[in-house]
Design a protein around this motif. Sequence first.
Motif, mmCIF file in Angstrom:
data_model
loop_
_atom_site.group_PDB
_atom_site.id
_atom_site.type_symbol
_atom_site.label_atom_id
_atom_site.label_comp_id
_atom_site.label_asym_id
_atom_site.label_seq_id
_atom_site.Cartn_x
_atom_site.Cartn_y
_atom_site.Cartn_z
ATOM 1 N N GLU A 37 0.738 -1.090 -0.051
ATOM 2 C CA GLU A 37 -0.022 0.030 -0.076
ATOM 3 C C GLU A 37 0.698 1.256 0.006
ATOM 4 N N CYS A 38 2.114 1.110 0.723
ATOM 5 C CA CYS A 38 2.930 2.342 0.656
ATOM 6 C C CYS A 38 3.389 2.654 -0.581
ATOM 7 N N ILE A 39 3.905 1.598 -1.282
ATOM 8 C CA ILE A 39 4.346 1.836 -2.782
ATOM 9 C C ILE A 39 3.292 2.294 -3.675
ATOM 10 N N THR A 40 2.187 1.517 -3.603
ATOM 11 C CA THR A 40 1.155 1.876 -4.683
ATOM 12 C C THR A 40 0.475 3.165 -4.333
ATOM 13 N N SER A 41 0.163 3.693 -3.084
ATOM 14 C CA SER A 41 -0.395 4.948 -2.875
ATOM 15 C C SER A 41 0.508 6.051 -3.385
ATOM 16 N N VAL A 42 1.765 6.130 -3.536
ATOM 17 C CA VAL A 42 2.438 7.087 -4.046
ATOM 18 C C VAL A 42 2.935 6.861 -5.522
ATOM 19 N N TYR A 43 3.090 5.749 -6.024
ATOM 20 C CA TYR A 43 3.414 5.430 -7.339
ATOM 21 C C TYR A 43 2.396 4.824 -8.004
ATOM 22 N N GLY A 44 1.200 4.460 -7.758
ATOM 23 C CA GLY A 44 0.271 3.591 -8.538
ATOM 24 C C GLY A 44 0.515 2.205 -8.590
ATOM 25 N N SER A 45 -0.580 1.317 -8.513
ATOM 26 C CA SER A 45 -0.213 -0.003 -8.756
ATOM 27 C C SER A 45 0.609 -0.568 -9.951
ATOM 28 N N GLN A 46 0.789 0.217 -11.088
ATOM 29 C CA GLN A 46 1.342 -0.268 -12.184
ATOM 30 C C GLN A 46 2.705 -0.251 -12.111
ATOM 31 N N CYS A 47 3.048 0.246 -10.738
ATOM 32 C CA CYS A 47 4.644 0.468 -10.520
ATOM 33 C C CYS A 47 5.185 -0.700 -9.831
ATOM 34 N N LEU A 48 4.169 -1.344 -9.127
ATOM 35 C CA LEU A 48 4.888 -2.697 -8.486
ATOM 36 C C LEU A 48 4.449 -3.825 -9.064
ATOM 37 N N VAL A 49 5.454 -4.633 -9.105
ATOM 38 C CA VAL A 49 5.575 -6.116 -9.518
ATOM 39 C C VAL A 49 5.751 -6.811 -8.281
ATOM 40 N N ALA A 50 4.728 -7.502 -7.739
ATOM 41 C CA ALA A 50 4.726 -8.313 -6.691
ATOM 42 C C ALA A 50 5.609 -9.696 -7.250
ATOM 43 N N SER A 51 6.934 -9.970 -6.244
ATOM 44 C CA SER A 51 7.346 -11.141 -7.022
ATOM 45 C C SER A 51 7.106 -12.357 -5.987
ATOM 46 N N ILE A 52 6.957 -13.520 -6.492
ATOM 47 C CA ILE A 52 6.701 -14.722 -5.455
ATOM 48 C C ILE A 52 7.836 -15.670 -5.937
ATOM 49 N N GLU A 53 8.480 -15.969 -4.997
ATOM 50 C CA GLU A 53 9.297 -17.388 -5.190
ATOM 51 C C GLU A 53 8.566 -18.477 -4.901
ATOM 52 N N ALA A 54 8.342 -19.507 -5.544
ATOM 53 C CA ALA A 54 7.357 -20.571 -5.156
ATOM 54 C C ALA A 54 8.171 -21.917 -5.070
ATOM 55 N N LYS A 55 7.870 -22.706 -4.241
ATOM 56 C CA LYS A 55 8.595 -24.101 -4.123
ATOM 57 C C LYS A 55 7.262 -25.114 -3.731
ATOM 58 N N ARG A 56 7.252 -26.082 -4.546
ATOM 59 C CA ARG A 56 6.154 -26.863 -4.318
ATOM 60 C C ARG A 56 6.250 -27.635 -3.076
ATOM 61 N N LYS A 57 5.171 -27.956 -2.354
ATOM 62 C CA LYS A 57 5.254 -28.555 -1.041
ATOM 63 C C LYS A 57 4.102 -29.541 -1.147
ATOM 64 N N GLY A 58 4.459 -30.889 -1.535
ATOM 65 C CA GLY A 58 3.017 -31.566 -1.691
ATOM 66 C C GLY A 58 2.078 -31.264 -3.093
ATOM 67 N N GLU A 59 0.840 -30.821 -2.588
ATOM 68 C CA GLU A 59 -0.070 -30.481 -3.490
ATOM 69 C C GLU A 59 -0.202 -28.912 -3.565
ATOM 70 N N ARG A 60 0.517 -28.161 -2.775
ATOM 71 C CA ARG A 60 0.577 -26.920 -2.776
ATOM 72 C C ARG A 60 1.944 -26.325 -3.092
ATOM 73 N N TRP A 61 1.986 -25.000 -2.999
ATOM 74 C CA TRP A 61 3.311 -24.092 -3.248
ATOM 75 C C TRP A 61 3.777 -23.355 -2.015
ATOM 76 N N GLU A 62 4.880 -23.251 -1.461
ATOM 77 C CA GLU A 62 5.106 -22.424 -0.564
ATOM 78 C C GLU A 62 5.943 -21.078 -1.020
ATOM 79 N N ALA A 63 5.563 -19.886 -0.623
ATOM 80 C CA ALA A 63 6.288 -18.642 -0.997
ATOM 81 C C ALA A 63 7.647 -18.873 -0.034
ATOM 82 N N TYR A 64 8.725 -18.432 -0.795
ATOM 83 C CA TYR A 64 10.108 -18.359 -0.378
ATOM 84 C C TYR A 64 10.721 -16.834 -0.559
ATOM 85 N N ILE A 65 11.571 -16.363 0.385
ATOM 86 C CA ILE A 65 12.309 -15.185 0.215
ATOM 87 C C ILE A 65 13.881 -15.439 0.091
#
Length: 171
Positions: A37-65
């Motif tokens: 919200e901080c980034i998008t309130s100043v620069y707009g949503s088009q400015c923010l690419v939310a990056s998700i690093e995903a690793k499979r954990k059984g039948e789902r995926w877990e986010a990593y950093i």
Amino acid sequence: TMGGGIRSIEDVEHALAAGADKVAVNTALVNKPALVECITSVYGSQCLVASIEAKRKGERWEAYISNGREPTGLDVIEWAKELEQRGAGEILVTSVDQEGTQRGFDIELCSAVEAAVKIPVVASGGAGKLQHLQQLAERTNLQGVAIASMLHYNKATVSEIKSALPCTSPR
């Protein structure tokens, strides 16, 4: 789009001043979700690419950093929904399992994230040949792909890559 080391609104300001039109952020959003919200309130949503690093954990995926080294306990699909709800303009989803393998994208992951949100989704991790791009295009409606190895190791030219994708043509 510039990514890596973006941790604050000041970092976003520096990236934009240096010529970026968007920033990709992962770890800082996990550590402080309100940064969306901080980034998008100043620069707009088009400015923010939310990056998700995903690793499979059984039948789902877990986010990593931290470049796919540290698990967060976050379910990737739920995290993608939250990022959209908070105002992110698009999502870059990287398969930690496929990254660097050149064996193709995790199409199931890409499809699941795409189905969960209405904002554009960009796939990353696994492209090794033109057929991988074609498979992704045939089985998803993703808005983009991020590729590195194919270019770094001269497996295809930019023109060949553009020709392989149904929505582009060489310029």
